[in-house]
Design a protein around this motif. Structure first.
Motif, mmCIF file in Angstrom:
data_model
loop_
_atom_site.group_PDB
_atom_site.id
_atom_site.type_symbol
_atom_site.label_atom_id
_atom_site.label_comp_id
_atom_site.label_asym_id
_atom_site.label_seq_id
_atom_site.Cartn_x
_atom_site.Cartn_y
_atom_site.Cartn_z
ATOM 1 N N VAL A 355 56.626 -21.807 -41.009
ATOM 2 C CA VAL A 355 55.359 -22.114 -41.669
ATOM 3 C C VAL A 355 54.238 -21.706 -40.725
ATOM 4 O O VAL A 355 54.145 -22.215 -39.601
ATOM 5 C CB VAL A 355 55.241 -23.617 -42.016
ATOM 6 N N ARG A 356 53.386 -20.776 -41.172
ATOM 7 C CA ARG A 356 52.242 -20.331 -40.370
ATOM 8 C C ARG A 356 50.953 -20.844 -40.996
ATOM 9 O O ARG A 356 50.770 -20.778 -42.214
ATOM 10 C CB ARG A 356 52.217 -18.806 -40.283
ATOM 11 N N TYR A 357 50.076 -21.319 -40.130
ATOM 12 C CA TYR A 357 48.800 -21.893 -40.577
ATOM 13 C C TYR A 357 47.661 -21.186 -39.865
ATOM 14 O O TYR A 357 47.600 -21.162 -38.631
ATOM 15 C CB TYR A 357 48.762 -23.387 -40.271
ATOM 16 N N PHE A 358 46.755 -20.576 -40.645
ATOM 17 C CA PHE A 358 45.586 -19.886 -40.099
ATOM 18 C C PHE A 358 44.380 -20.810 -40.243
ATOM 19 O O PHE A 358 43.865 -21.034 -41.344
ATOM 20 C CB PHE A 358 45.344 -18.569 -40.839
ATOM 21 N N ALA A 359 43.933 -21.358 -39.122
ATOM 22 C CA ALA A 359 42.914 -22.402 -39.141
ATOM 23 C C ALA A 359 41.575 -21.922 -39.698
ATOM 24 O O ALA A 359 40.846 -22.701 -40.313
ATOM 25 C CB ALA A 359 42.719 -22.949 -37.727
ATOM 26 N N ALA A 360 41.243 -20.653 -39.496
ATOM 27 C CA ALA A 360 39.928 -20.166 -39.928
ATOM 28 C C ALA A 360 39.712 -20.333 -41.420
ATOM 29 O O ALA A 360 38.604 -20.656 -41.872
ATOM 30 C CB ALA A 360 39.771 -18.701 -39.537
ATOM 31 N N SER A 361 40.765 -20.118 -42.199
ATOM 32 C CA SER A 361 40.649 -20.233 -43.651
ATOM 33 C C SER A 361 41.572 -21.298 -44.223
ATOM 34 O O SER A 361 41.654 -21.448 -45.431
ATOM 35 C CB SER A 361 40.977 -18.883 -44.309
ATOM 36 N N ILE A 372 49.018 -21.203 -50.013
ATOM 37 C CA ILE A 372 47.762 -21.838 -50.429
ATOM 38 C C ILE A 372 46.766 -21.725 -49.283
ATOM 39 O O ILE A 372 47.145 -21.424 -48.137
ATOM 40 C CB ILE A 372 48.005 -23.324 -50.808
ATOM 41 N N LYS A 373 45.498 -21.990 -49.580
ATOM 42 C CA LYS A 373 44.482 -21.992 -48.532
ATOM 43 C C LYS A 373 43.429 -23.045 -48.849
ATOM 44 O O LYS A 373 43.516 -23.767 -49.833
ATOM 45 C CB LYS A 373 43.834 -20.609 -48.413
ATOM 46 N N GLY A 374 42.423 -23.133 -48.001
ATOM 47 C CA GLY A 374 41.332 -24.080 -48.225
ATOM 48 C C GLY A 374 41.758 -25.512 -47.981
ATOM 49 O O GLY A 374 42.627 -25.793 -47.143
ATOM 50 N N VAL A 375 41.158 -26.427 -48.707
ATOM 51 C CA VAL A 375 41.447 -27.851 -48.527
ATOM 52 C C VAL A 375 42.921 -28.146 -48.792
ATOM 53 O O VAL A 375 43.551 -28.917 -48.060
ATOM 54 C CB VAL A 375 40.545 -28.700 -49.440
ATOM 55 N N ALA A 376 43.490 -27.537 -49.839
ATOM 56 C CA ALA A 376 44.904 -27.759 -50.131
ATOM 57 C C ALA A 376 45.782 -27.280 -48.983
ATOM 58 O O ALA A 376 46.803 -27.903 -48.660
ATOM 59 C CB ALA A 376 45.299 -27.060 -51.427
ATOM 60 N N GLY A 377 45.385 -26.181 -48.338
ATOM 61 C CA GLY A 377 46.130 -25.700 -47.179
ATOM 62 C C GLY A 377 46.037 -26.668 -46.012
ATOM 63 O O GLY A 377 47.026 -26.917 -45.311
ATOM 64 N N ALA A 378 44.841 -27.237 -45.783
ATOM 65 C CA ALA A 378 44.667 -28.220 -44.708
ATOM 66 C C ALA A 378 45.496 -29.474 -44.974
ATOM 67 O O ALA A 378 46.049 -30.080 -44.048
ATOM 68 C CB ALA A 378 43.193 -28.560 -44.564
ATOM 69 N N ILE A 379 45.572 -29.889 -46.235
ATOM 70 C CA ILE A 379 46.395 -31.053 -46.594
ATOM 71 C C ILE A 379 47.862 -30.780 -46.273
ATOM 72 O O ILE A 379 48.547 -31.614 -45.667
ATOM 73 C CB ILE A 379 46.221 -31.391 -48.085
ATOM 74 N N PHE A 380 48.344 -29.608 -46.672
ATOM 75 C CA PHE A 380 49.744 -29.282 -46.427
ATOM 76 C C PHE A 380 50.053 -29.275 -44.933
ATOM 77 O O PHE A 380 51.102 -29.773 -44.495
ATOM 78 C CB PHE A 380 50.085 -27.933 -47.052
ATOM 79 N N TRP A 381 49.142 -28.725 -44.137
ATOM 80 C CA TRP A 381 49.370 -28.663 -42.701
ATOM 81 C C TRP A 381 49.435 -30.065 -42.092
ATOM 82 O O TRP A 381 50.247 -30.334 -41.213
ATOM 83 C CB TRP A 381 48.285 -27.835 -42.035
ATOM 84 N N LYS A 382 48.594 -30.971 -42.565
ATOM 85 C CA LYS A 382 48.664 -32.352 -42.078
ATOM 86 C C LYS A 382 50.025 -32.970 -42.401
ATOM 87 O O LYS A 382 50.631 -33.639 -41.557
ATOM 88 C CB LYS A 382 47.564 -33.208 -42.692
ATOM 89 N N PRO A 450 64.870 -27.502 -42.262
ATOM 90 C CA PRO A 450 63.920 -27.773 -41.172
ATOM 91 C C PRO A 450 62.791 -26.750 -41.176
ATOM 92 O O PRO A 450 62.942 -25.634 -41.706
ATOM 93 C CB PRO A 450 64.780 -27.641 -39.907
ATOM 94 N N LEU A 451 61.668 -27.128 -40.581
ATOM 95 C CA LEU A 451 60.490 -26.272 -40.536
ATOM 96 C C LEU A 451 60.177 -25.897 -39.091
ATOM 97 O O LEU A 451 60.313 -26.720 -38.177
ATOM 98 C CB LEU A 451 59.277 -26.967 -41.146
ATOM 99 N N VAL A 452 59.725 -24.675 -38.898
ATOM 100 C CA VAL A 452 59.184 -24.233 -37.619
ATOM 101 C C VAL A 452 57.706 -23.950 -37.853
ATOM 102 O O VAL A 452 57.362 -23.047 -38.644
ATOM 103 C CB VAL A 452 59.908 -22.971 -37.096
ATOM 104 N N LEU A 453 56.853 -24.704 -37.175
ATOM 105 C CA LEU A 453 55.412 -24.623 -37.436
ATOM 106 C C LEU A 453 54.742 -23.737 -36.390
ATOM 107 O O LEU A 453 55.049 -23.809 -35.191
ATOM 108 C CB LEU A 453 54.788 -26.011 -37.417
ATOM 109 N N GLN A 454 53.811 -22.913 -36.862
ATOM 110 C CA GLN A 454 53.043 -22.043 -35.984
ATOM 111 C C GLN A 454 51.593 -22.067 -36.411
ATOM 112 O O GLN A 454 51.257 -21.642 -37.518
ATOM 113 C CB GLN A 454 53.579 -20.606 -36.028
ATOM 114 N N ALA A 455 50.706 -22.586 -35.542
ATOM 115 C CA ALA A 455 49.273 -22.636 -35.828
ATOM 116 C C ALA A 455 48.589 -21.442 -35.174
ATOM 117 O O ALA A 455 48.790 -21.153 -33.984
ATOM 118 C CB ALA A 455 48.681 -23.934 -35.302
ATOM 119 N N LEU A 456 47.781 -20.739 -35.967
ATOM 120 C CA LEU A 456 47.062 -19.559 -35.491
ATOM 121 C C LEU A 456 45.577 -19.739 -35.720
ATOM 122 O O LEU A 456 45.159 -20.513 -36.569
ATOM 123 C CB LEU A 456 47.563 -18.303 -36.225
ATOM 124 N N ALA A 457 44.781 -19.030 -34.976
ATOM 125 C CA ALA A 457 43.327 -19.173 -35.082
ATOM 126 C C ALA A 457 42.813 -18.612 -36.396
ATOM 127 O O ALA A 457 43.427 -17.738 -36.993
ATOM 128 C CB ALA A 457 42.654 -18.450 -33.922
#
Length: 457
Positions: A355-361, A372-382, A450-457
């Motif tokens: 799972v990759r998360y791009f914080a900018a968007s 998904i992106k935006g608020v829904a994407g931020a919810i999923f990442w939490k 299982p999930l492997v999480l990766q946060a990107l700028a």
């Protein structure tokens, strides 16, 4: 129509189908020196039983003649019977604001947006005319089609069903069923407003090969965006040039500086028909606030008449009030924090999902597939980070509202709609990651891998 042809002066309401724009009208004016001028006009808009409005787009010969000599004739044709009528009209005034102007501007802009001519076909004003008389033009007309049965009973049934809805997903499904029944079409969708981003996002649809849930429309783009921006219904009754929302959204994203998102395909394909012949978009407004848009389309010309528009407006008010109530009502289940849940034992089995998360968007990718992106994407990442770091699987709406990192809007946060959008996008992606409702205001994150999480700028 034969009886109508025998009538010396039909009422404007009797010939209202002639004012739908399916067949261009012809306007005849006369200069002060007696020189006639004949021109096609793009809109003859029904105002009331005694008045019509014509679009003022260019300062041409017709406009010059009317300002000097305010009487004119307009020839209109019934789109189904081919009967002709001549309207004898007199110019009264030009309006550049108000409900008539806004409705005409939205319809013209919606049509222009489809053909890529929005910058050219701009409404400068609505010329209001008094209809002094209506003349039946002699000729052989086709038989009139049988009158449609009243749809008021269907509308009443739909409003009763909407009033009984206690959850947003139930409301959306009920709304789609009501739209297809009232409008006798297979293709419909519901879009809600992201006020902060000034975009509408699809939360439910029916009749399409792909749901398009999560696809976005910018305010002012096409029929849907124009209905939202101007807060008036937009109805197109005839064949329009195919308009690609997909490309429009891509260009907007590029213009907003989200080049990396475009390159990685974060635009969910819009589910609309490639060649619609009739379209109807109606804004949903509750307590003065825009909630979203109801949209329907058909492969048939002339499918949505003015009665269909009236029915959709009434339905949209019911749905908007219900959405507002469901999203703003307090939830007793949210008054306490849930206990941290155990990590699902099944989540430790099988190949890990990246799972990759791009914080900018706030864009989320599962593997190489955009989610998904935006608020829904931020919810999923939490949710996934809390699950991985603290072993939690149980969550509440209340804690999401209190989490500043999600960046929910202060007013009309649409949290339930965003959660439903996320739930439906995950369901389309596959069975490995799911959101399951466990009660009012509560839900569970269910994992089978299982999930492997990766946060990107």
């Amino acid at each position: 129509m034969s009886a109508l042809l025998g009538t010396p002066s039909p009422r404007l309401a009797d010939i209202r189908p002639c004012l739908e724009g399916a067949v261009p009208a012809v306007m005849a004016t006369c200069a002060p020196d007696g020189t006639p001028n004949v021109a096609y006009i793009s809109q003859v808009f029904y105002v009331d039983e005694r008045h019509v409005a014509l679009s003022f787009q260019f300062f041409n010969k017709t406009r010059q003649n009317i300002l000097a000599n305010p009487v004119a004739n307009v020839l209109v044709m019934h789109p189904l019977t081919a009967a002709f009528f001549r309207l004898h009209i007199r110019y009264l005034r030009t309006e550049t604001e108000g409900p008539v102007f806004e409705a005409m501007k939205a319809q013209l802009a919606g049509i222009a947006s489809h053909s890529g001519m929005a910058a050219v076909f701009r409404l400068l004003g609505s010329d209001i005319y008094e209809v002094r008389s209506i003349e039946c033009v002699a000729g052989e007309a086709l038989p009139a089609p049988p009158a449609r049965a009243s749809r008021v009973t269907r509308l009443r049934r739909a409003s009763e069903q909407i009033a009984r809805c206690t959850a947003l997903d139930e409301l959306l499904n009920t709304t789609l069923s009501a739209m297809t029944a009232l409008l006798e079409t297979r293709h419909a969708m519901v879009l809600l407003l992201d006020a902060a981003a000034r975009r509408l996002y699809t939360v439910a649809s029916t009749g399409y090969s792909a749901s398009g849930v999560g696809s976005e429309i910018a305010m002012g783009d096409g029929v849907i965006g124009m209905a939202a921006r101007e807060r008036v219904p937009v109805r197109i009754m005839h064949m329009t040039n195919a308009y690609s929302y997909h490309q429009a959204i891509r260009h907007r994203l590029q213009g907003d500086g989200h080049a990396e998102c475009v390159a990685m395909e974060t635009d969910i394909p819009y589910p609309g028909l490639q060649t619609p012949h009739s379209q109807l978009a109606v804004p949903m407004v509750s307590a003065g606030q825009l909630m979203g848009v109801l949209f329907a389309e058909s492969t048939e010309d002339l499918h949505f008449d003015f009665e269909a528009e009236d029915l959709m407006v009434a339905l949209a008010h019911h749905v908007a009030a219900a959405v507002d109530s469901l999203q703003s009502g307090s939830d007793p289940a949210d008054t306490t924090e849930p206990a941290p849940g155990r990590k699902d034992s099944a989540a430790s089995k099988g190949t890990a999902l990246q799972v990759r998360y791009f914080a900018a968007s706030s864009s989320v990718f599962i593997g190489d597939t955009y989610l998904i992106k935006g608020v829904a994407g931020a919810i999923f990442w939490k949710l996934v980070t809390d699950c991985q770091q603290h072993g939690r699987t149980e969550f509440s709406n209340r804690e999401l509202r209190l989490d500043a990192a999600i960046r929910l809007p202060d007013v009309t946060d649409n949290l339930e709609a965003r959660l439903l959008l996320l739930q439906r996008r995950l369901a389309e992606h596959g069975p490995d990651v799911r959101i399951e409702k466990t009660g009012r205001g509560r839900f569970r994150l269910a994992l089978t891998r299982p999930l492997v999480l990766q946060a990107l700028a």
